[in-house]
Write a protein that holds these residues in place. Sequence first.
Motif, PDB file in Angstrom:
ATOM      1  N   ALA A 215     -11.429  35.796 -34.995  1.00  0.00           N
ATOM      2  CA  ALA A 215     -11.105  36.818 -34.005  1.00  0.00           C
ATOM      3  C   ALA A 215     -12.347  37.675 -33.757  1.00  0.00           C
ATOM      4  CB  ALA A 215      -9.954  37.692 -34.505  1.00  0.00           C
ATOM      5  N   PRO A 216     -12.543  38.126 -32.503  1.00  0.00           N
ATOM      6  CA  PRO A 216     -13.734  38.950 -32.199  1.00  0.00           C
ATOM      7  C   PRO A 216     -13.797  40.207 -33.064  1.00  0.00           C
ATOM      8  CG  PRO A 216     -12.632  38.217 -30.188  1.00  0.00           C
ATOM      9  CD  PRO A 216     -11.737  37.861 -31.323  1.00  0.00           C
ATOM     10  N   GLY A 298      -3.598  24.576 -30.610  1.00  0.00           N
ATOM     11  CA  GLY A 298      -2.994  24.438 -31.931  1.00  0.00           C
ATOM     12  C   GLY A 298      -2.394  25.703 -32.490  1.00  0.00           C
ATOM     13  N   GLY A 299      -1.903  26.592 -31.638  1.00  0.00           N
ATOM     14  CA  GLY A 299      -1.248  27.804 -32.115  1.00  0.00           C
ATOM     15  C   GLY A 299      -2.195  28.914 -32.543  1.00  0.00           C
ATOM     16  N   ARG A 300      -3.498  28.779 -32.214  1.00  0.00           N
ATOM     17  CA  ARG A 300      -4.449  29.831 -32.574  1.00  0.00           C
ATOM     18  C   ARG A 300      -4.160  31.109 -31.791  1.00  0.00           C
ATOM     19  NH1 ARG A 300      -8.899  26.680 -30.731  1.00  0.00           N
ATOM     20  NH2 ARG A 300      -9.619  28.640 -29.821  1.00  0.00           N
ATOM     21  N   PRO A 301      -4.651  32.250 -32.289  1.00  0.00           N
ATOM     22  CA  PRO A 301      -4.494  33.499 -31.533  1.00  0.00           C
ATOM     23  C   PRO A 301      -5.217  33.422 -30.195  1.00  0.00           C
ATOM     24  CG  PRO A 301      -5.046  33.967 -33.817  1.00  0.00           C
ATOM     25  CD  PRO A 301      -5.219  32.489 -33.633  1.00  0.00           C
ATOM     26  N   LEU A 302      -4.677  34.109 -29.202  1.00  0.00           N
ATOM     27  CA  LEU A 302      -5.307  34.135 -27.891  1.00  0.00           C
ATOM     28  C   LEU A 302      -6.690  34.768 -27.960  1.00  0.00           C
ATOM     29  CD1 LEU A 302      -5.062  33.591 -24.859  1.00  0.00           C
ATOM     30  CD2 LEU A 302      -3.926  35.820 -24.611  1.00  0.00           C
ATOM     31  N   ALA A 303      -6.898  35.645 -28.932  1.00  0.00           N
ATOM     32  CA  ALA A 303      -8.186  36.316 -29.076  1.00  0.00           C
ATOM     33  C   ALA A 303      -9.318  35.335 -29.383  1.00  0.00           C
ATOM     34  CB  ALA A 303      -8.115  37.376 -30.181  1.00  0.00           C
ATOM     35  N   THR A 304      -8.989  34.140 -29.874  1.00  0.00           N
ATOM     36  CA  THR A 304     -10.026  33.154 -30.210  1.00  0.00           C
ATOM     37  C   THR A 304     -10.291  32.195 -29.059  1.00  0.00           C
ATOM     38  OG1 THR A 304      -8.460  31.513 -31.105  1.00  0.00           O
ATOM     39  CG2 THR A 304      -9.246  33.247 -32.603  1.00  0.00           C
ATOM     40  N   LEU A 305      -9.679  32.413 -27.898  1.00  0.00           N
ATOM     41  CA  LEU A 305      -9.798  31.492 -26.772  1.00  0.00           C
ATOM     42  C   LEU A 305     -11.240  31.395 -26.291  1.00  0.00           C
ATOM     43  CD1 LEU A 305      -8.145  29.754 -24.724  1.00  0.00           C
ATOM     44  CD2 LEU A 305      -8.081  31.773 -23.260  1.00  0.00           C
ATOM     45  N   THR A 306     -11.678  30.159 -26.005  1.00  0.00           N
ATOM     46  CA  THR A 306     -13.018  29.925 -25.477  1.00  0.00           C
ATOM     47  C   THR A 306     -12.914  29.125 -24.184  1.00  0.00           C
ATOM     48  OG1 THR A 306     -13.358  27.800 -26.599  1.00  0.00           O
ATOM     49  CG2 THR A 306     -13.891  29.821 -27.839  1.00  0.00           C
ATOM     50  N   HIS A 307     -14.033  29.044 -23.486  1.00  0.00           N
ATOM     51  CA  HIS A 307     -14.058  28.243 -22.265  1.00  0.00           C
ATOM     52  C   HIS A 307     -13.832  26.770 -22.578  1.00  0.00           C
ATOM     53  CE1 HIS A 307     -15.055  27.410 -18.074  1.00  0.00           C
ATOM     54  NE2 HIS A 307     -15.771  26.387 -18.511  1.00  0.00           N
ATOM     55  N   ASP A 308     -14.260  26.312 -23.749  1.00  0.00           N
ATOM     56  CA  ASP A 308     -14.029  24.923 -24.140  1.00  0.00           C
ATOM     57  C   ASP A 308     -12.537  24.616 -24.223  1.00  0.00           C
ATOM     58  OD1 ASP A 308     -16.697  24.283 -24.267  1.00  0.00           O
ATOM     59  OD2 ASP A 308     -16.898  24.793 -26.386  1.00  0.00           O
ATOM     60  N   ASP A 309     -11.758  25.603 -24.665  1.00  0.00           N
ATOM     61  CA  ASP A 309     -10.305  25.407 -24.716  1.00  0.00           C
ATOM     62  C   ASP A 309      -9.744  25.205 -23.308  1.00  0.00           C
ATOM     63  OD1 ASP A 309     -10.173  25.725 -27.514  1.00  0.00           O
ATOM     64  OD2 ASP A 309     -10.157  27.901 -27.294  1.00  0.00           O
ATOM     65  N   LEU A 310     -10.266  25.945 -22.356  1.00  0.00           N
ATOM     66  CA  LEU A 310      -9.810  25.786 -20.972  1.00  0.00           C
ATOM     67  C   LEU A 310     -10.190  24.408 -20.439  1.00  0.00           C
ATOM     68  CD1 LEU A 310     -10.638  29.278 -19.398  1.00  0.00           C
ATOM     69  CD2 LEU A 310      -8.588  28.535 -20.614  1.00  0.00           C
ATOM     70  N   LEU A 390      -3.189  36.803 -17.110  1.00  0.00           N
ATOM     71  CA  LEU A 390      -2.820  37.134 -18.493  1.00  0.00           C
ATOM     72  C   LEU A 390      -4.047  37.548 -19.311  1.00  0.00           C
ATOM     73  CD1 LEU A 390      -0.790  37.143 -20.871  1.00  0.00           C
ATOM     74  CD2 LEU A 390      -1.350  34.719 -21.207  1.00  0.00           C
ATOM     75  N   THR A 391      -5.117  36.758 -19.248  1.00  0.00           N
ATOM     76  CA  THR A 391      -6.285  37.054 -20.082  1.00  0.00           C
ATOM     77  C   THR A 391      -7.041  38.284 -19.596  1.00  0.00           C
ATOM     78  OG1 THR A 391      -7.584  35.439 -18.793  1.00  0.00           O
ATOM     79  CG2 THR A 391      -6.583  34.669 -20.847  1.00  0.00           C
ATOM     80  N   THR A 392      -7.019  38.557 -18.291  1.00  0.00           N
ATOM     81  CA  THR A 392      -7.653  39.782 -17.781  1.00  0.00           C
ATOM     82  C   THR A 392      -6.956  41.012 -18.345  1.00  0.00           C
ATOM     83  OG1 THR A 392      -8.336  38.689 -15.727  1.00  0.00           O
ATOM     84  CG2 THR A 392      -8.236  41.089 -15.710  1.00  0.00           C
ATOM     85  N   TRP A 393      -5.615  40.963 -18.352  1.00  0.00           N
ATOM     86  CA  TRP A 393      -4.851  42.071 -18.939  1.00  0.00           C
ATOM     87  C   TRP A 393      -5.087  42.148 -20.442  1.00  0.00           C
ATOM     88  CZ3 TRP A 393      -1.034  41.147 -22.624  1.00  0.00           C
ATOM     89  CH2 TRP A 393      -0.301  42.261 -23.031  1.00  0.00           C
ATOM     90  N   PHE A 394      -5.101  40.995 -21.114  1.00  0.00           N
ATOM     91  CA  PHE A 394      -5.244  40.954 -22.566  1.00  0.00           C
ATOM     92  C   PHE A 394      -6.604  41.505 -23.002  1.00  0.00           C
ATOM     93  CE2 PHE A 394      -6.225  38.807 -26.589  1.00  0.00           C
ATOM     94  CZ  PHE A 394      -5.063  39.036 -27.312  1.00  0.00           C
ATOM     95  N   LEU A 400     -12.405  39.328 -25.526  1.00  0.00           N
ATOM     96  CA  LEU A 400     -12.286  37.881 -25.347  1.00  0.00           C
ATOM     97  C   LEU A 400     -13.655  37.298 -25.006  1.00  0.00           C
ATOM     98  CD1 LEU A 400      -9.041  37.258 -23.231  1.00  0.00           C
ATOM     99  CD2 LEU A 400      -9.484  36.456 -25.548  1.00  0.00           C
ATOM    100  N   ALA A 401     -13.823  36.028 -25.304  1.00  0.00           N
ATOM    101  CA  ALA A 401     -15.036  35.335 -24.882  1.00  0.00           C
ATOM    102  C   ALA A 401     -15.046  35.239 -23.360  1.00  0.00           C
ATOM    103  CB  ALA A 401     -15.079  33.940 -25.507  1.00  0.00           C
ATOM    104  N   GLU A 402     -16.212  34.987 -22.793  1.00  0.00           N
ATOM    105  CA  GLU A 402     -16.320  34.874 -21.338  1.00  0.00           C
ATOM    106  C   GLU A 402     -15.609  33.602 -20.871  1.00  0.00           C
ATOM    107  OE1 GLU A 402     -19.750  34.732 -17.836  1.00  0.00           O
ATOM    108  OE2 GLU A 402     -20.279  35.191 -19.914  1.00  0.00           O
ATOM    109  N   LEU A 403     -14.715  33.757 -19.922  1.00  0.00           N
ATOM    110  CA  LEU A 403     -13.919  32.642 -19.411  1.00  0.00           C
ATOM    111  C   LEU A 403     -14.195  32.480 -17.924  1.00  0.00           C
ATOM    112  CD1 LEU A 403     -10.536  33.573 -21.153  1.00  0.00           C
ATOM    113  CD2 LEU A 403     -12.259  31.951 -21.973  1.00  0.00           C
TER     114      LEU A 403
END
Length: 659
Positions: A215-216, A298-310, A390-394, A400-403
Motif C-alpha cells: 500500500a502507498p 486477486g482480491g488485492r486492495p484497490l490502493a495497490t492498483l497499477t496500470h499493469d493491472d488495467l 471510482l479511482t478518481t474519487w478513491f 494511487l499509482a498513476e493510471l
Amino acid sequence: MASIQNVTRKQGTYYFRKLIRLGPDKPFRLRMSLKTTSRKRAALLAPAMTLICERVAMNVMAKMGSDGLTAEERAEIYRRQMLIERDRLVIMHASLHIEPPDDHDDIRKALSLRLGAFETAANDSLTYGKIDDFLIGRMDADDNDDPIVIMAWSDLAESMGLDSADEAGAARLADLGLDKSALREAMARRVVNQARIEAAREFQGNLDNPGSAYAPVQVAQYAQSLPQSSSPGFAPQAPPAGPYATMTPTEAVEKFIAHNPRTGGKDGTSRMKNGKAWTKKTRNQFVLPARLLEEVIGGRPLATLTHDDLVTLDSCFEKLHGPSWGKSPRHAEMTIWEIIDETEAKVVAGEKAAAKAASNHENLTKHIKRADLGLGISTTKRHWGFLRQLTTWFSKHQPLAELDYGAFIMDDGRNRRKLRSPYTVEQGMEIFSLPPWTGSKSYARRMQLGDLVVHDAWYFVPLIAWYSGMRRDEICGLAVDDVQLNDEHWHFEVRPTDTRRLKTISSERKVPVANELVRLGLTQYVEALRAAGETLMFPELAAESGKGTMGDAYYKRIWIKLIKELPFLGNGQGIHSFRHTAIDFMKGAGITPEIRADFAGHSLAGETEGRYSKDHLDLLREAVATIPEITKQTPAVPINLLPGRLRAPRKAKTQKKVP
C-alpha cells in the motif's frame, strides 16, 4: 396419426430426441437413433428412454450437489492458495540471492526461467487436468555467447518446493474440512492452478513496479506524526494505515455509493426529492467492472492498483464474447477467468467443427468464432468510465499509482449513419402484411394466419415506430394519459414516468399522432384501455416484479418472433431502424434540421419557452406527414383488446428445483 413424444422420424428411421437440463446451466440436447423403422417398436422404446434420461439427470444433479464445490468454497481455496504461492515465489527469489543457481550466472535470467516454467506448468495442468514432466529452455537471441539452458520441470519444481496441483488441492480440501471426492478434487486442482497462474503474473508485475506490492506510504502524514524530539532508544513508527488502504475494489464501490447521494445512496432512495437518482441498472453497471477488477488482481486492495493491472483487465475484455457474456445465470457464480476458459473451449470446439464442416455439413451457428471475441466499444467505454470515476474519487482519500485510462477508452470511429440501415417502403409494406395486422390464428399463435386481429403491443408498437420515429422504450413505456388531444389534434406526450426514463433531457417532447394511426384505431384503443381501468398503453409488457424495461420485454417476447419472418433484414436493421427511416424521409422532403431534431428528441440550440406553440406543432405535423402511409391497404377493424388475464403483468419465471 398422433406423434410419439420425444421421437422424430427421418428417412424411415426413428430417432430419440430430448432436451436435458442440469439445474440452471445451459441444457444439452440428446439425439440418438432407435435403429428401427417400426413405429410400434419406437413407441415402446421411447418411454423407457425418457425414464432413463430423467433418472440419469437426477443422479448427476444429486452427485453435483453432494460431491462438488460451491462458489464460496472455490473462492476460499483460491484465497488460501494465492497466499501460499505469493510466499513461495518470494522465498524462491530470495534464495536465488543467497545461493546463486547452478544453471545461470545471471539471477534475472534464472528468475525469468522459473517464472515462465511455473506459469506454463499451471496452464497445462489447468487445461489438461494433469501434466507430465517436460523440458523448458531459455535462449538469449541478442547474445550469441550466452549458452542455451534446458532443464527438466521436475528439477525446477523440486528446487522451488512446489507440490503437485493434486496434492495442493487435496490439502486445501482438508483445510476446509471437506471430504474428498473425484469431482471436488478435480475442481480444487483447477482453482489451485488458477491461483498459481495469477500469482506468477502478480509477482512479475511487482518486479516491474516494486511499489505495487505494498500500500502507498503516506510520507507527508508520517513526517507530521514524528515527535519533535526523541529520547535515546525511541524508534518512531509509521502511523497505522487508514481504512481506505485495505479496501478491495468492491468495498470501495460500496463506500462510493453510500457517500454519493446522486447514486441513490446505500439504500437507493437518496436525492429522490431533488432529482433522479441512479437506477438499479446503473448501480449494477457501476459495480460490475469493480468486481471484475477485483478478480483480476486477486482480491488485492484497490490502493495497490497499477496500470499493469488495467492492462490485464483490458486483455480479459478481449477474451470475452460480448453477446453471450453475462447472459447465463451461471456466469454470476463464475470468475472472469472461468468464463474466459469456458469461452476459449467453445472457440476451440468451433474451430474443430469448422475443420470438418465440409464433409458433414454441420451447422456452425452455435459455435463462437475467435474473430467474434472482445467486448464492444460502448461496453468497454462504460466499464472504463465507471472505473475512472471510482479511482478518481478513491484517490482523494488514499494515494494511487498513476493510471492512464486514455489508453483504453477509444472513440467509436464507425460511421454512425451506417450503423442502422433504414427500411424501404417495400420492406415496410412486407412487415405490415404479416398476421398480427392481417389476422392471426389465436392469441397464442400470432404469427400463424387466421382471422383474429388483436390490438396490443404486437399490433401498435411497430406502427407507432414507423409513423412517429420514437425510440423503442419511449413507445413501450407509454401511459394511456400520454396520448392527448390538443386543438383537435392528437399527439404523444413523451415524458419521464415511473415506468420509463428518457435517454436525455431533450428527449422530453411532443410528437404528433399520424393520421394513419388514428385511422387504424389508436385513439379508440386508448379509450378502450381507459374504460378497462388500464393506465399503461401496453400493460402486457409490464413485469410483476418491476424489473427490466418494457422495451426489453417487447424485444424478447415479440420482436424476435417477428424477425424470423423477415428474411430481408440485414446488419444494423432492427426496431431502431424505424426511427432512422422516419428521419430519412423527412430529410428527403426538405424538413429543416431544427424540426427534425425536435421531432427526434435531439438537443437544440437556443430553445425558447414557445417551443411547442401551436405554430410549432403545425410544423411537426407537416414533418410527420412526409412519412409514407404504407398501411393504406390494412383494414381498420373494431378494437379488440387482449383478455384481462393476458393484459396482467407477467410473473417472474420460477426455477424448478431438482430434489
